[in-house]
Scaffold this motif. Structure first.
Motif, mmCIF file in Angstrom:
data_model
loop_
_atom_site.group_PDB
_atom_site.id
_atom_site.type_symbol
_atom_site.label_atom_id
_atom_site.label_comp_id
_atom_site.label_asym_id
_atom_site.label_seq_id
_atom_site.Cartn_x
_atom_site.Cartn_y
_atom_site.Cartn_z
ATOM 1 N N LYS A 75 15.750 -28.292 2.400
ATOM 2 C CA LYS A 75 15.397 -26.910 2.521
ATOM 3 C C LYS A 75 13.835 -27.087 2.915
ATOM 4 O O LYS A 75 12.857 -26.391 3.123
ATOM 5 N N ASP B 196 10.002 -27.701 1.354
ATOM 6 C CA ASP B 196 8.909 -26.868 0.542
ATOM 7 C C ASP B 196 9.184 -25.624 0.117
ATOM 8 O O ASP B 196 9.467 -25.121 0.944
ATOM 9 N N TYR B 197 8.889 -24.804 -0.508
ATOM 10 C CA TYR B 197 9.696 -23.796 -1.543
ATOM 11 C C TYR B 197 8.444 -22.344 -1.535
ATOM 12 O O TYR B 197 7.533 -23.352 -2.468
ATOM 13 N N ASN B 198 8.411 -21.209 -1.804
ATOM 14 C CA ASN B 198 7.130 -20.851 -2.408
ATOM 15 C C ASN B 198 8.206 -20.175 -2.735
ATOM 16 O O ASN B 198 9.450 -18.799 -2.506
ATOM 17 N N ALA B 199 7.579 -19.552 -4.272
ATOM 18 C CA ALA B 199 9.266 -19.307 -5.250
ATOM 19 C C ALA B 199 8.847 -18.193 -5.853
ATOM 20 O O ALA B 199 7.234 -18.775 -6.685
ATOM 21 N N ASP C 57 4.221 -26.871 -2.785
ATOM 22 C CA ASP C 57 5.205 -25.270 -3.325
ATOM 23 C C ASP C 57 3.950 -24.885 -3.757
ATOM 24 O O ASP C 57 2.999 -25.350 -3.984
ATOM 25 N N THR D 212 7.643 -11.057 -2.070
ATOM 26 C CA THR D 212 8.652 -12.261 -1.468
ATOM 27 C C THR D 212 8.285 -12.485 -0.156
ATOM 28 O O THR D 212 7.609 -13.331 1.066
ATOM 29 N N ASN E 139 10.860 -20.886 3.219
ATOM 30 C CA ASN E 139 12.123 -21.652 2.296
ATOM 31 C C ASN E 139 11.365 -20.829 1.354
ATOM 32 O O ASN E 139 10.475 -21.334 0.731
ATOM 33 N N LYS E 140 11.488 -19.506 1.601
ATOM 34 C CA LYS E 140 11.046 -18.182 0.307
ATOM 35 C C LYS E 140 12.085 -18.119 -1.169
ATOM 36 O O LYS E 140 13.057 -17.378 -0.065
ATOM 37 N N VAL E 141 11.814 -17.248 -2.086
ATOM 38 C CA VAL E 141 13.342 -17.775 -2.266
ATOM 39 C C VAL E 141 12.648 -16.664 -4.164
ATOM 40 O O VAL E 141 11.356 -16.970 -4.402
ATOM 41 N N LEU F 35 15.480 -25.898 -4.769
ATOM 42 C CA LEU F 35 15.156 -25.414 -3.956
ATOM 43 C C LEU F 35 14.594 -25.789 -2.856
ATOM 44 O O LEU F 35 14.522 -25.186 -1.469
ATOM 45 N N ARG F 36 14.320 -27.529 -3.125
ATOM 46 C CA ARG F 36 14.204 -28.159 -1.526
ATOM 47 C C ARG F 36 15.452 -28.550 -0.471
ATOM 48 O O ARG F 36 15.447 -29.267 -0.369
#
Length: 335
Positions: free
Chosen positions: A104, A106-109, A143, A205, A213-215, A289-290
């Motif tokens: 997925k 890099d994420y924003n969590a 991230d 978010t 990729n946001k969670v 997450l990634r």
């Protein structure tokens, strides 16, 4: 004595088209306990009083590393954590290890922590705080994380939807250490407005995270006692394309709520009967997450003289070669 915890994340080298792993070494003050997450529960296929279903599970040892090489002897299905015999009989038909979740990137969590009063009993050592710091330490260079905590509104002077926003999306997780430390003793605690707080975090978010990729990562030790509904949260999550990863601590959590909220929105569900399991899980959560995290697919057969058609809570017992055992609860409808 400091212990080193090794985290493995995966990246793709497009020229060679192969997967390699890089190690991130983080020192933590205590050892974790083996843990895991429910990634997916398949829809059962029923024939008479027998139902066949699959379950995908991510298993890590106390150091946060994927527990490879497990076999049929390491997984047992139960109707509770005592192993007593009830109405159902289970048989493990197949096990496949080494599967990988889709990459997925890099994420924003949004890390949303329960600040209800019951955490004084379920997490007296504030391991949810230390495990959150470990998660922040394991972030990749691209991230970003935002931090919020929730409880009833009268105890937080300035909040929206019962959430106190400690800071927006930031690539430097260490900037949240003072806020996390404040949750140990100085921030007052109240009730658990689970659904309204989660909905607020999803909306925040969706509006502020820049990565695709946001969670939302929801940590809670209790059940909802104020506002909104589970179905409304799940609908909002799917509409905004912000899956919810849920983490439950203590035996008093709403397993059905946290399981369904996670799996129905594309997240995963983890239960920590022992708060030390948070240490290992939060360290490896970034891999989930990634994407490209390894997992097992287990195929079980459930049978009974009268197979239930309603949703049922089951427990997958995981026994590691070193003798450590833990349970992974999940909800399934055998109809």
């Amino acid at each position: 004595m400091m212990r080193q915890l090794i985290y493995r994340s995966a990246f793709i080298i497009t020229i060679l088209a192969i997967l390699q792993s890089c190690e991130r070494i983080i020192e933590v003050p205590i050892a974790g306990e083996a843990s895991g997450a429910i990634i997916r529960v398949g829809t059962p296929s029923r024939s008479g009083q027998t139902a066949t279903f699959t379950i995908d599970v991510h298993v890590v040892d106390g150091a946060g590393n994927y527990a490879s090489g497990l076999g049929a002897q390491n997984f047992t299905m139960m109707e509770d954590t005592t192993g007593r015999k009830y109405s159902l009989s289970f048989r493990l038909l197949d096990i496949k290890g080494g599967n990988r979740t889709p990459v997925k990137g890099d994420y924003n969590a949004f890390l949303l922590l329960d600040q209800s009063g019951s955490t004084d009993d379920t997490d007296p050592d504030n391991l949810r705080i230390r495990s959150s710091q470990i998660f922040l330490e394991s972030m990749g260079n691209n991230d970003k994380v935002a931090l919020g905590s929730f409880t009833t509104g009268q105890l937080y002077p300035s909040l929206s939807g019962n959430v106190h926003l400690h800071g927006g999306f930031n690539a430097k997780g260490t900037t949240f250490y003072p806020a996390l430390d404040s949750l140990k003793n100085t921030i007052l605690k109240g009730n658990t407005p689970l659904f309204t707080s989660t909905a607020w975090a999803i909306n925040y978010t969706a509006a502020n995270a820049k990565a695709q990729n946001k969670v939302v990562i929801l940590f809670t030790d209790g059940q909802n006692n104020g506002g909104s509904s589970q179905s409304a949260v799940e609908s909002l999550s799917l509409q905004k394309k912000v899956p919810v990863y849920t983490v439950g601590l203590s035996t008093d959590v709403g397993f059905d709520v946290l399981n369904n909220m996670a799996l129905n929105t594309g997240g995963s569900f983890m239960w920590a009967k022992d708060a030390k399991q948070l240490i290992s899980y939060f360290g490896t959560l970034g891999n989930l997450l990634r994407g490209n995290a390894e997992y097992y697919t287990l195929t079980f057969e459930a049978s009974a003289g009268s197979l239930p058609t309603f949703s049922k809570l089951l427990y997958l017992q995981v026994s590691l070669p070193n003798g450590k055992k833990f349970w992974m609860p999940y909800v399934i409808k055998l109809a």
